[in-house]
Design an enzyme around this catalytic site. Structure first.
Site, PDB file in Angstrom:
ATOM      1  N   TYR A  31       0.828  -1.202   0.000  1.00 22.00           N
ATOM      2  CA  TYR A  31       0.000   0.000   0.000  1.00 22.00           C
ATOM      3  C   TYR A  31       0.861   1.250   0.000  1.00 22.00           C
ATOM      4  CZ  TYR A  31       0.877   0.998   4.970  1.00 22.00           C
ATOM      5  OH  TYR A  31       1.474   1.323   6.156  1.00 22.00           O
ATOM      6  N   ARG A  50       8.175   3.779  -4.633  1.00 26.18           N
ATOM      7  CA  ARG A  50       8.228   2.824  -3.516  1.00 26.18           C
ATOM      8  C   ARG A  50       7.187   1.713  -3.703  1.00 26.18           C
ATOM      9  NH1 ARG A  50       7.712   5.295   2.367  1.00 26.18           N
ATOM     10  NH2 ARG A  50       5.548   5.537   1.706  1.00 26.18           N
ATOM     11  N   ARG A  99      -7.626 -20.413  -1.451  1.00 26.81           N
ATOM     12  CA  ARG A  99      -6.563 -20.291  -0.455  1.00 26.81           C
ATOM     13  C   ARG A  99      -5.519 -21.403  -0.584  1.00 26.81           C
ATOM     14  NH1 ARG A  99      -4.747 -21.750   4.581  1.00 26.81           N
ATOM     15  NH2 ARG A  99      -3.886 -20.025   5.804  1.00 26.81           N
ATOM     16  N   HIS A 101      -0.978 -21.567   0.103  1.00 26.72           N
ATOM     17  CA  HIS A 101       0.202 -20.753   0.384  1.00 26.72           C
ATOM     18  C   HIS A 101       0.981 -20.437  -0.897  1.00 26.72           C
ATOM     19  CE1 HIS A 101      -0.836 -21.741   4.456  1.00 26.72           C
ATOM     20  NE2 HIS A 101       0.118 -20.942   4.913  1.00 26.72           N
ATOM     21  N   LYS A 146       6.528  -1.972   2.105  1.00 26.31           N
ATOM     22  CA  LYS A 146       5.321  -1.372   2.681  1.00 26.31           C
ATOM     23  C   LYS A 146       4.137  -2.311   2.456  1.00 26.31           C
ATOM     24  CE  LYS A 146       3.311   3.239   3.243  1.00 26.31           C
ATOM     25  NZ  LYS A 146       3.405   3.272   4.697  1.00 26.31           N
ATOM     26  N   GLU A 178      11.969   3.290  14.310  1.00 32.13           N
ATOM     27  CA  GLU A 178      10.943   4.132  13.676  1.00 32.13           C
ATOM     28  C   GLU A 178       9.670   4.003  14.489  1.00 32.13           C
ATOM     29  OE1 GLU A 178       9.541   2.844   9.803  1.00 32.13           O
ATOM     30  OE2 GLU A 178       9.773   0.739  10.322  1.00 32.13           O
TER      31      GLU A 178
END
Ligand code: PDD
Length: 278
Positions: A31, A50, A99, A101, A146, A178
């Site tokens: 995101y 990014r 679903r 992995h 991110k 951070e």
């Protein structure tokens, strides 16, 4: 409110995401959060750069999302956000698949979602300073990506809220890295110190911008570790990020930093930041 999903602009309440979306099942998504000031996107190229690096790190089948800049502009217009401050949220996941992995077939379309909302800056904290706490870093070892896997961040943030603080600063092996949604900068003897970029922190766009401001204002700075044992002796402390902008920190774990008031270098950077977004 109008949002964007996979090429379509829709009223927010009509946006539907499958329960088999890998973002929902595995937090298999990335995101960005971008601010717009008076309808103008702030540091958009850096955010899309990014996003692209995050997509590459997760081996997504598509990594160039620069087209989303047009989407952001349209969302700002359609939601009547061309005046004042707004925040754009964008999320991309590996898409919808039963679903498992293992990654789905490479041609599985990514899910691309974006919204724009008006944003109220936290004026009181910005003016008077805010309080933070130190929290043990229980995140994974790729905090430089991110991703939407933010459970450790939300738990740490809630812990801060429960302690009447507005941010938690992550500490790993004695180093303060951070915040849960911000970067941290300290001032010692007139010099700004911020932790160096590693896989244990996010390279913030605001951090980069503020370091640039230090250069322009001839404020000495260095990217160097900030140790938990030293941080209480900082003359000034601040958190920086898309939502917090440049916010002075006046106390850690209930103990004052410096005079317990926003310091002069923080104020200088805050002012320059505001001018940079005007
Ligand atoms: N977070 N570190 C972390 C862990 C963050 O989540 C963020 C931003 C930052 C600051 O980065 P930037 O200056 O690029 O916003 C640092 C966003 C705002 C969020 O999760 O809401």
């Amino acid at each position: 409110m109008i949002g964007y999903l996979n090429g379509q602009y829709l009223p927010q309440e009509n946006i539907v995401i499958s329960p088999e979306d890998r973002g929902f099942l595995f937090a298999d998504g990335i995101y960005e959060v971008i601010r717009s000031y008076g309808g103008k996107l702030f540091r958009a190229k850096a955010h899309f750069g990014r996003l692209s690096r995050s997509a590459s790190a997760l081996q997504f089948n598509h990594t160039d999302f620069s087209y989303l800049e047009t989407v952001c502009v349209k969302l700002i217009q359609d939601n009547r956000l061309t005046q004042g401050d707004a925040v754009i949220y964008m999320q991309v996941t590996r898409g919808v698949a039963p679903r498992s992995h293992a990654f789905p077939p490479i041609e599985t379309p990514l899910t691309v979602y974006a919204t724009a909302k008006s944003f109220q800056s936290h004026l009181q904290e910005s003016e008077n300073g805010t309080r933070v706490i130190l929290v043990p870093d229980q995140r994974w070892a790729r905090c430089d990506i991110k991703t939407v896997g933010l459970l450790a961040n939300t738990l740490a943030h809630q812990r801060a809220r429960n302690s009447h603080a507005t941010e938690g600063l992550f500490v790993r092996d004695g180093a303060v890295l951070e915040g849960t949604h911000s970067n941290v900068m300290a001032v010692f003897d007139g010099k700004v110190i911020t932790p160096p970029r590693t896989n244990y922190m996010l390279a913030g766009i605001t951090r980069e911008f503020v370091l640039g401001l230090c250069g322009e204002l001839s404020i000495p700075f260095s990217e160097a570790p900030l140790y938990e044992s030293d941080i209480m002796n900082a003359d000034e402390l601040m958190i920086v990020g898309t939502t917090v902008e440049v916010t002075p920190v006046i106390a850690i774990n209930g103990e004052n930093i410096g005079s317990g008031m926003p310091g002069p270098i923080t104020r200088k950077l805050q002012k320059a930041f505001q001018e940079g977004t005007a």
